[in-house]
Design an enzyme around this catalytic site. Structure first.
Site, mmCIF file in Angstrom:
data_model
loop_
_atom_site.group_PDB
_atom_site.id
_atom_site.type_symbol
_atom_site.label_atom_id
_atom_site.label_comp_id
_atom_site.label_asym_id
_atom_site.label_seq_id
_atom_site.Cartn_x
_atom_site.Cartn_y
_atom_site.Cartn_z
ATOM 1 N N ARG A 1 -16.998 57.214 -16.028
ATOM 2 C CA ARG A 1 -16.959 55.790 -15.683
ATOM 3 C C ARG A 1 -15.522 55.387 -15.330
ATOM 4 O O ARG A 1 -15.179 55.216 -14.164
ATOM 5 C CB ARG A 1 -17.494 54.948 -16.875
ATOM 6 C CG ARG A 1 -17.900 53.521 -16.521
ATOM 7 C CD ARG A 1 -16.775 52.528 -16.504
ATOM 8 N NE ARG A 1 -16.062 52.441 -17.786
ATOM 9 C CZ ARG A 1 -14.914 51.814 -17.940
ATOM 10 N NH1 ARG A 1 -14.349 51.196 -16.910
ATOM 11 N NH2 ARG A 1 -14.294 51.800 -19.106
ATOM 12 N N HIS B 1 -9.861 51.819 -27.395
ATOM 13 C CA HIS B 1 -9.715 52.376 -26.049
ATOM 14 C C HIS B 1 -8.247 52.256 -25.663
ATOM 15 O O HIS B 1 -7.729 51.144 -25.543
ATOM 16 C CB HIS B 1 -10.615 51.589 -25.074
ATOM 17 C CG HIS B 1 -10.485 52.011 -23.641
ATOM 18 N ND1 HIS B 1 -11.411 52.807 -23.019
ATOM 19 C CD2 HIS B 1 -9.532 51.752 -22.713
ATOM 20 C CE1 HIS B 1 -11.048 53.014 -21.753
ATOM 21 N NE2 HIS B 1 -9.917 52.381 -21.552
ATOM 22 N N HIS C 1 -4.569 53.920 -23.503
ATOM 23 C CA HIS C 1 -4.041 54.675 -22.364
ATOM 24 C C HIS C 1 -2.762 55.389 -22.790
ATOM 25 O O HIS C 1 -2.076 54.960 -23.706
ATOM 26 C CB HIS C 1 -3.749 53.728 -21.194
ATOM 27 C CG HIS C 1 -4.985 53.244 -20.510
ATOM 28 N ND1 HIS C 1 -4.990 52.726 -19.247
ATOM 29 C CD2 HIS C 1 -6.281 53.206 -20.910
ATOM 30 C CE1 HIS C 1 -6.222 52.368 -18.896
ATOM 31 N NE2 HIS C 1 -7.020 52.647 -19.888
ATOM 32 N N CYS D 1 -7.251 51.659 -15.490
ATOM 33 C CA CYS D 1 -7.872 50.423 -15.002
ATOM 34 C C CYS D 1 -7.322 50.111 -13.616
ATOM 35 O O CYS D 1 -6.126 49.878 -13.467
ATOM 36 C CB CYS D 1 -7.579 49.275 -15.957
ATOM 37 S SG CYS D 1 -8.215 47.706 -15.343
ATOM 38 N N ASN E 1 -5.773 57.378 -18.685
ATOM 39 C CA ASN E 1 -6.474 57.324 -19.952
ATOM 40 C C ASN E 1 -5.944 58.432 -20.852
ATOM 41 O O ASN E 1 -5.492 59.472 -20.381
ATOM 42 C CB ASN E 1 -7.977 57.553 -19.719
ATOM 43 C CG ASN E 1 -8.692 56.284 -19.296
ATOM 44 O OD1 ASN E 1 -8.720 55.312 -20.039
ATOM 45 N ND2 ASN E 1 -9.257 56.285 -18.099
#
Lengths: 306, 306
Positions: free
Chosen positions: B15, B210, B212, B243, B252
């Site tokens: 994703r 989440h 990075h 993003c 990520n």
């Protein structure tokens, strides 16, 4: 805000970093870089090794550098010494701290210093005797305290064996557990420090962590050590350097990454990130350097606090 | 061994990663990669977004992929949904979990989803109503929960404001605090999770992180979240993605780096590192990819446990 242990960085670029550069760096340039590191707010700096220039040619001007910073009170400058001869040179030239290194794993000690561990322990005894009564600090770096490039995971018993001797010979020294390969993980770092920091025999020693970022664990391991109560963390401006005798162990954890990690917290140290990045950029411009770290890869405008 | 919270990885490469690739990836390749991720031991996978292909062309084959994994019991597959239409498509195609995203900072919400936060909260209410009574899990991703690419540090009050609404509308959902820019540091991550995880109003929610790795904080922040008790951590195989609407937020945190960080600990998860690295290598071969992470930069022979 979470209570934690304030971080005290030991900047190792002039020692662990410069020794990785084959091209000779002029003494004046080395001094300028150390001066700039001090100006950026770094208060502890490993500036080199009193070794034979035949072993590490980059260290040929140690006496000149030591004399330059002899009366300096802004930062504590430390030199690696492999033996009594090195310790005597450090004493004679007014160095504030000496660092003696040996490994917890036999294979790495043989490779790194060319002697079995037992001989290195005798060497530590000799160095302790040589500096006895003198106004000089002693730190002992225990290399491969987690993982060995030759033997893999180093048993905790091997670490404890080495620490017993250090406790006997240098009961008030600072002891660094070194992740020489960068393959330790944060759980192992936390676990080993929690174990040794509660041992009665080591209760008068203080603790440091020296890690590498080769496998991406540099900051996480430093944070794990700090969380376990370790104040003193070794890093290198620009991520310069690594252990030349540990295959694959390039990439010290970058000082700027650690300063960034701790900024705004109770653990943060008074280092000027913008000034530090300027020094790291300057180091990167030296011929023959191989840099690491993350912050220098991000466009400067994206960095907060600059 | 230190007791800790076992890590449950949510693999987001299909994703968050694939949406960063402009070159169209064939549906069959996407399915093969998801299959390989499952075979490597990953049990939760974000496989895409039910968005208009006009917004993100790479997501044109969502229904086909959802149908392929419809009866799969080996892993929990999740899809992002921006609105009720997306939620209905997820329900109709047998998706096990939907993820609804909005931001704690107004500027990022406007940039990312084109609406003020208040409208996004109404959207969450609509989505909750659309899935009411259905056998589908709901996760809410709170973007910019630490730092905003436009406004810098996001006040904790803005995070709490968003969380209040999530608690009311989705009191049993999994909530992810997202470090959208990668500029959070481990102390902030620990502090914010410690705060929200002890709030009575949020006591029936579960938590995810989440992050990075853009600024090198990826693993350290994941470890800080885990240390605070967060089990669920998002990562991307090969560090793929970021993003696309947060300038500078590439990278990520790499799944293989996190698996490496937790190996051998109580927090370690049953992911086959060698198999995972093979998938990451395969992703890296897709045209137009931009990879991250550390483990893939190290010669394979130097990796332990392979």
């Amino acid at each position: 805000m979470i209570q934690t242990t304030p971080i005290e960085i030991v900047e190792v670029a002039p020692r662990d970093g410069f020794q990785s550069i084959n091209e000779p760096i002029a003494t004046g340039i080395k001094i300028q870089i150390i001066e700039a590191l001090i100006a950026a707010g770094l208060t502890r700096i490993e500036f080199g090794s009193f070794v034979s220039p035949r072993a590490i040619p980059q260290m040929v001007d140690m006496i000149e550098i030591a004399q330059h910073f002899r009366t300096d009170t802004r930062a504590r400058l430390a030199a690696l010494v492999p033996n009594v001869r090195g310790a005597e040179l450090a004493l004679k030239n007014g160095v504030q701290e000496i660092v003696y290194v040996f490994s917890a794993s036999e294979a790495h000690n043989l490779s790194n210093v060319g002697a079995p561990i037992s001989q290195s322990i005798q060497g530590l005894a000799d160095v302790c005797q040589a500096i006895s009564g003198a106004d000089i600090a002693l730190r002992v770096d225990l290399a491969t305290a987690f993982d060995c490039p030759f033997d893999g995971t180093v048993p905790m018993d091997a670490v404890l064996h080495a620490l017993e001797h250090i406790a006997q010979l240098a009961p008030t020294s600072e002891i660094a557990l070194c992740d020489t390969t960068g393959r330790a993980n944060p759980f192992e770092v936390a676990e080993r420090f929690q174990k040794v920091m509660t041992m009665e025999a080591l209760s008068n020693n203080t603790w440091a962590f020296h890690g590498h970022d080769t496998y991406g664990m540099g900051i996480a391991n430093a944070m794990a050590a700090n969380r376990a109560g370790v104040a003193v963390i070794d890093t290198s401006a620009g991520g310069l350097g690594g252990c030349p005798f540990a295959p694959g162990a390039t990439g010290n954890t970058a000082t700027e990454d650690l300063v960034f990690a701790a900024r705004g917290s109770n653990a943060g140290c008074a280092v000027d990130l913008a000034a530090l990045l300027e020094v790291a950029d300057r180091i990167a411009e030296l011929p023959g350097t191989s840099m690491g770290g993350h912050l220098r890869t991000v466009p400067r405008g994206k960095l907060p606090l600059l």
